[in-house]
Design a protein around this motif. Structure first.
Motif, mmCIF file in Angstrom:
data_model
loop_
_atom_site.group_PDB
_atom_site.id
_atom_site.type_symbol
_atom_site.label_atom_id
_atom_site.label_comp_id
_atom_site.label_asym_id
_atom_site.label_seq_id
_atom_site.Cartn_x
_atom_site.Cartn_y
_atom_site.Cartn_z
ATOM 1 N N ASP A 219 21.486 42.895 39.266
ATOM 2 C CA ASP A 219 20.941 42.293 38.040
ATOM 3 C C ASP A 219 20.818 43.282 36.885
ATOM 4 O O ASP A 219 19.896 43.196 36.071
ATOM 5 N N LYS A 220 21.769 44.247 36.810
ATOM 6 C CA LYS A 220 21.817 45.164 35.681
ATOM 7 C C LYS A 220 23.057 44.875 34.845
ATOM 8 O O LYS A 220 24.075 44.408 35.365
ATOM 9 N N THR A 221 22.965 45.176 33.566
ATOM 10 C CA THR A 221 24.068 44.906 32.650
ATOM 11 C C THR A 221 24.809 46.196 32.332
ATOM 12 O O THR A 221 24.241 47.106 31.704
ATOM 13 N N PRO A 222 26.071 46.338 32.762
ATOM 14 C CA PRO A 222 26.845 47.542 32.413
ATOM 15 C C PRO A 222 27.258 47.508 30.952
ATOM 16 O O PRO A 222 27.535 46.435 30.391
ATOM 17 N N ASP B 92 12.457 51.964 37.826
ATOM 18 C CA ASP B 92 12.562 51.508 36.432
ATOM 19 C C ASP B 92 13.010 52.614 35.492
ATOM 20 O O ASP B 92 12.649 52.644 34.310
ATOM 21 N N LEU B 93 13.802 53.545 36.006
ATOM 22 C CA LEU B 93 14.276 54.659 35.193
ATOM 23 C C LEU B 93 15.532 54.253 34.434
ATOM 24 O O LEU B 93 16.512 53.820 35.040
ATOM 25 N N VAL C 1 32.211 49.708 39.540
ATOM 26 C CA VAL C 1 30.885 50.123 39.093
ATOM 27 C C VAL C 1 30.184 48.966 38.383
ATOM 28 O O VAL C 1 29.003 48.667 38.645
ATOM 29 N N GLU C 2 30.891 48.299 37.488
ATOM 30 C CA GLU C 2 30.300 47.184 36.756
ATOM 31 C C GLU C 2 29.884 46.061 37.702
ATOM 32 O O GLU C 2 28.828 45.442 37.533
ATOM 33 N N ASN D 88 17.355 47.786 32.321
ATOM 34 C CA ASN D 88 18.284 46.688 32.618
ATOM 35 C C ASN D 88 19.712 46.952 32.162
ATOM 36 O O ASN D 88 20.654 46.442 32.755
ATOM 37 N N VAL D 89 19.901 47.736 31.100
ATOM 38 C CA VAL D 89 21.229 48.016 30.549
ATOM 39 C C VAL D 89 21.640 49.439 30.929
ATOM 40 O O VAL D 89 20.902 50.399 30.673
#
Length: 557
Positions: free
Chosen positions: A319-322, A286-287, A311-312, A340-341
């Motif tokens: 489930d991460k937002t670039p 969670d870093l 990468v994006e 998350n971002v």
């Protein structure tokens, strides 16, 4: 005159030439020099020498009044530095640097290094028959520990992690051959091979006029200058990109109390298997993480855009937002970055493209790690012996604050017990500080313990704490990669804080398959450690990898 004696003489001459008053002392003792009346008189004398020396004075300890080398025992030298530190504090000054020499039976001096606790990148010094030290005392109270973020770097080998950090901390463009990375590699074989094999460290900062960088990172005093001058510091824990040293990378990302992760992806190679593994480790803890695309100068604009899309895509797959900093700006990145971002920045250490953007981002990012109002806690990452000081435990403060003179507990030892110790002194990037708080990378000199008894994975806690180390705990785990199934008795290495220890797994359902999540009992194979509910960890064995979270440290109750 021997060459080693000449070095010592030049140190004294340098103090005289630069205007600092030089005082010769064989030793300083608490009983004599801190006695009522004597303490105030000596502090006033020290203050006078500092002022007459344009804000700096030099004290040579372990010599006779006429400058002849005498040499004193390590314990006597340690006491002398403690006394000098107290006198300096009373005189509104501080010890900025100490150089030490070992003196043999014939009165010859041999350099022994720094007679002070090194930071996490320091090294051990061999014991000397006698010690002579040159202490530089400077006007002004000791550094107050203020704004400071810690960033852990990760990424595939040869993707430019160390070069990027070397360029950031110096402001110097790279020569295209990884020249600036040499400022971070601490072992000769790393420089020769061009591969990092252990954690290394860098620091730079900011004041009202912009970045405060190192002119010569090979000089410890230059790092200390940055710490002293900057209003805000950025420390880097530079990890290892080569697969055989993945354990060391995990130690750097899990064992240090980081504020942010920084994952590098080379524009020519693009994301690799190692990139995905390092990203998984960063995000599993969670870093808040940023991705820096390096080597933008050696590819076409089309290739750079292609790598950015790769990468994006990988970020969205987990489930991460670039967030493209080029499109949305630094302000948006500072506001949005979290677990998350993930901001994405393209850079070149050769042309300096994107480096101003990265500077601005690092200057504005808020502190995230470690509550300073909780009780002090620090897991030991390294330990070593420093001449005239003794055992030093280094690591990143997990919570709370620590001050010189604090009484602490160190452990658990092999039998599960804790030992009482005292904080002799604290340093941060070769700069002596009177106190430090959560998130700071420090070296803490300890009184009351031998260096041989200080081990990675131990914890430092307040003297009145009531720690209960455990051999077993219960955890929720997710298996990221495994060739078959995980059954009862499976023994990976668990990386929790700075602990790296073999442990046996006993899944509740009897087994775990790749991609599964479930509950398991975890039992350390050799000894107990300090484990708390909510702590996250990584486990691995060969190609098998997974992540977990401690849910119960008393599974039998």
């Amino acid at each position: 005159m021997s060459p080693d004696r000449a070095v010592l003489e030049r140190a004294i001459e340098r103090g005289e030439r630069e205007g600092g008053s030089v005082e010769f002392k064989e030793r300083l003792t608490k009983d004599l020099h801190l006695a009522d009346g004597r303490r105030e008189s000596l502090a006033a004398q020290l203050r006078h020498r500092v002022l007459s020396g344009d804000g700096e004075a030099t004290y040579v300890v372990g010599v006779t009044d006429d400058g002849a080398l005498a040499g004193i025992a390590p314990e006597a030298f340690t006491e002398s530095m403690d006394v000098l530190s107290l006198l300096a504090e009373e005189a509104d000054a501080h010890i900025e640097n100490v150089e030490t020499w070992g003196v043999d039976a014939d009165g010859r001096a041999k350099p022994k290094g720094d007679g002070r606790p090194a930071d996490s990148s320091g090294s051990a010094d061999a014991p000397a028959e006698g010690i002579v030290g040159v202490a530089t005392v400077r006007e002004g109270a000791v550094l107050e520990d203020d704004e400071h973020i810690v960033v852990g770097t990760a990424g595939h080998v040869d993707h430019g992690k160390s070069t990027l950090v070397g360029t950031l901390v110096t402001g110097q463009p790279d020569d295209g051959e990884g020249g600036t990375r040499s400022y971070l590699d601490v072992q000769p074989h790393e420089v020769e091979r061009g591969l990092s094999a252990d954690l290394s460290y860098g620091v730079y900062g900011f004041d009202d006029d912009g970045p405060v960088r190192m002119d010569n990172p090979d000089r410890k005093s230059d790092r200390a200058r940055v710490v002293e001058e900057a209003d805000r510091l950025v420390s880097f824990v530079d990890t290892v990109g080569h697969e055989p040293w993945l354990r060391t990378t995990i130690r750097g990302l899990v064992g240090q109390k980081l504020d942010y992760g920084l994952l590098t992806v080379a524009a020519d190679d693009g994301p690799t298997k190692t990139t995905r593994e390092h990203l998984g480790i960063l995000l599993a803890t969670d870093l808040p993480t940023m991705v820096v695309i390096t080597k933008a100068d050696i590819v076409s604009d089309e290739r750079l855009s292609e790598v950015e899309r790769e990468v994006e895509r990988q970020l969205r797959e987990v489930d991460k937002t670039p967030l493209s900093v080029a499109r949305h700006g630094v302000g948006a990145a500072v506001e949005e970055i979290d677990e998350n971002v993930v901001p994405v920045v393209a850079t070149s250490a050769v042309t300096m493209e994107g480096m101003d953007t990265l500077d601005e981002l690092l200057e504005r990012l808020p502190k995230t790690a470690g509550p300073t109002d909780d009780e002090f806690a620090m897991y030991v990452d390294r330990s070593y012996e420093v001449t005239g000081v003794g055992a030093v435990a280094s690591g990143t403060i997990r919570s709370g604050r620590v001050e010189a003179g604090d009484e602490l507990l160190l452990g658990p030892m092999q039998d599960g017990g804790f030992r009482e110790v005292e904080v002799r002194s604290i340093e941060m990037h070769y700069h002596r500080v009177d106190r430090a708080k959560a998130g700071r990378i420090v070296g803490i000199a300890l009184k009351g313990v031998r260096e041989a008894d200080v081990e990675r994975g131990m914890a430092l806690l307040p003297r009145d704490a009531d720690p209960e180390p455990v051999r077993e705990f219960e955890a929720e785990v997710m298996v990221l990669n495994h060739p078959t199934r995980i059954g009862e008795g499976y023994e990976p290495v668990v990386h929790l804080e700075t602990v790296s220890e073999a442990a046996a797994f006993y899944p509740d359902e009897g087994r775990l398959l790749p991609g599964d999540s479930g509950t398991t009992r975890v039992r350390f194979k050799f000894r107990p450690y300090l484990v708390e509910e909510g702590q996250r960890f990584v486990f691995r064995e060969g190609q098998s990898k997974g992540v977990g979270k401690v849910t119960d440290v008393r599974p039998d109750e």
